[in-house]
Design a protein around this motif. Structure first.
Motif, PDB file in Angstrom:
ATOM      1  N   LEU A  67     -93.514  12.836  66.356  1.00  0.00           N
ATOM      2  CA  LEU A  67     -92.817  12.107  65.297  1.00  0.00           C
ATOM      3  C   LEU A  67     -91.327  11.985  65.588  1.00  0.00           C
ATOM      4  N   ALA A  68     -90.719  13.060  66.078  1.00  0.00           N
ATOM      5  CA  ALA A  68     -89.288  13.017  66.394  1.00  0.00           C
ATOM      6  C   ALA A  68     -89.018  12.028  67.529  1.00  0.00           C
ATOM      7  N   LEU A  69     -89.805  12.103  68.588  1.00  0.00           N
ATOM      8  CA  LEU A  69     -89.617  11.203  69.731  1.00  0.00           C
ATOM      9  C   LEU A  69     -89.765   9.745  69.311  1.00  0.00           C
ATOM     10  N   CYS A  70     -90.852   9.419  68.638  1.00  0.00           N
ATOM     11  CA  CYS A  70     -91.128   8.026  68.272  1.00  0.00           C
ATOM     12  C   CYS A  70     -90.205   7.540  67.162  1.00  0.00           C
ATOM     13  N   GLY A  71     -89.951   8.399  66.150  1.00  0.00           N
ATOM     14  CA  GLY A  71     -89.121   7.994  65.035  1.00  0.00           C
ATOM     15  C   GLY A  71     -87.696   7.682  65.447  1.00  0.00           C
ATOM     16  N   PHE A  72     -87.083   8.556  66.224  1.00  0.00           N
ATOM     17  CA  PHE A  72     -85.697   8.324  66.634  1.00  0.00           C
ATOM     18  C   PHE A  72     -85.588   7.228  67.683  1.00  0.00           C
TER      19      PHE A  72
END
Length: 447
Positions: A67-72
């Motif tokens: 989620l962090a990788l894709c969201g940011f």
């Protein structure tokens, strides 16, 4: 003299460090969102390897990393849209690009499965909302908080009425029919999202009009999606307008009067320790659990119950200033670190791209845009009359046409005003509940 000598020694030691180390540190300070660039590259390589080997672990650490990788990544793409980065494009891209990619099967199935399972099983959106609400409520001045809650009802009520009239007239003039426009486009937009709005409305319509609920729900969903997108765009525009006209906005403060100076006993520490921050976090979670209990016992939406309890606790001074300072840090952490990963999860797991596409007809889009613009413009004008910052008031009224709690997050992110979450919840939850209840009561009597 001693301090100067010590400073020189320190500089000499720093000069003896290898040059490559300083270069590496500069690279580490380059971030994609909150992720250091080398860590970002390592995350891509690691997750890609897991996917290619067919074994993406389902544990919570992996879900958070994905989620962090894709969201940011999506947020950074949105921030770099030429000429539009100040209009909320980061929130829009972080929400709707994942929806499109999932629809077109451009995202690996294992990644989608991990995100979907984690999002629905953990329900971490409500942890986010709880932390934001409690942190922002505890950080407000008490008198400002109370006056804001009382005054925001006026622009919300007048705005909803004006939007309903305008939307129905526009839809009728465009050939959609006044009944279809009102029941299937205008009212669902202001019903509080999907779970609290579209579902109970579709159940009520199904019983009253003797139609299959699935068929009714499919007609309601597109209006909610497109109105939420319109509200996000307008929120970004309002943020830009606030930068051009700073006297029209409080940048997240609702009242136009300056907050009173805190008394000495109300002084909130600037730098709470880790134990205080943890205490504030568990306080926020506990208040949400109380909200869940209220939902079970009295059918009151959990976020609304939690909001009222947090306000009562704040007004009665039941939380110490140190815990308030910890709550502020919790709020800042979730606002900075969790917003875009959450929007990515919302886009992939809760925003069907097909529903958006099914409503892309000119009459429907024009009707929705006119309704949301009327709601926001009325909030702006009435906000000035009741002595609220007009831009911040308009943003809160925009939340009334959003996609429930997920829409609130996206709208406040686009406008860079997450501190308005308590008032946004009033617009979404209470405004939506009044819309749904009133609509079904009237239809029951008339049909």
């Amino acid at each position: 003299m001693h301090n100067e000598a010590q400073h020189k020694v320190t500089n000499q030691k720093r000069d003896h460090r290898p040059r490559w180390l300083h270069v590496w540190w500069k690279i580490m300070d380059v971030r994609v969102g909150i992720i250091p660039l080398p860590v970002y590259v390592l995350l891509i390589a690691t997750i890609t390897t897991f996917v290619l080997t067919g074994k993406l672990p389902s544990e919570i650490s992996v879900a958070i990393a994905v989620l962090a990788l894709c969201g940011f990544t999506c947020a950074e793409l949105g921030k770099r849209v030429p000429g539009l980065k100040k209009f909320g494009t980061a929130a829009i891209v972080a929400t709707f690009l994942p929806s499109f990619l999932a629809y077109r099967h451009f995202l690996p199935e294992k990644v989608l499965a991990t995100v979907d399972t984690f999002t629905h099983a953990s329900n971490f959106m409500y942890l986010f909302i709880a932390s934001i609400i409690v942190g922002s409520v505890f950080s407000m001045d008490r008198r400002t908080l109370m006056r804001g809650f009382i005054r925001i009802v006026v622009p919300l009520g007048i705005g909803a009425l004006a939007a309903a009239i305008t939307g129905t007239l526009v839809g009728t003039l465009l050939g959609l029919g006044w009944q279809h426009t009102l029941l299937y486009i205008v009212l669902p937009m202001m019903a509080g999202g999907v779970g609290e709005g579209a579902i109970p409305l579709s159940m009520g319509y199904s019983e009253i009009f003797h139609l299959p609920q699935g068929q009714v729900f499919a007609q309601l969903l597109p209006a909610i999606m497109i109105s939420s997108l319109t509200a996000i765009l307008l929120a970004g525009l309002l943020n830009w307008l606030g930068e051009k006209r700073p006297h029209w906005t409080g940048n997240g403060v609702l009242e136009r009067q300056p907050a009173r100076t805190l008394e000495p006993e109300d002084h909130v520490p600037e730098h709470p320790d880790s134990g205080t921050i943890a205490a504030a976090a568990i306080t926020a979670i506990t208040l949400y659990l109380v909200g869940l209990l209220c939902h079970r016992l009295f059918s009151l939406p959990a976020p609304v119950a939690m909001l009222f309890i947090a306000v009562l606790v704040k007004l009665c001074r039941l939380i110490s200033p140190s815990i308030e300072s910890g709550a502020r840090v919790v709020y800042q952490f979730f606002s900075t670190a969790v917003t875009y990963p959450l929007l990515f999860a919302i886009g992939t797991a809760m925003t069907p791209w097909s529903a958006l596409m099914s409503a892309l007809t000119v009459p429907v889009i024009v009707t929705i845009v006119c309704t949301v613009v009327t709601l926001v413009l009325t909030g702006f004008l009435v906000g000035r009359v009741v002595n609220l910052h007009p831009i911040d008031t308009a943003i809160i009224t925009a939340c009334h046409s959003g996609q429930g709690g997920t829409g609130d997050v996206a709208i406040l992110t686009a406008s860079n005003r997450m501190s308005l979450m308590p008032f946004a919840q009033i617009a979404t939850r209470i405004g939506g509940a009044i819309t749904v209840t009133g609509t079904l009561l009237v239809l029951t009597r008339l049909h």
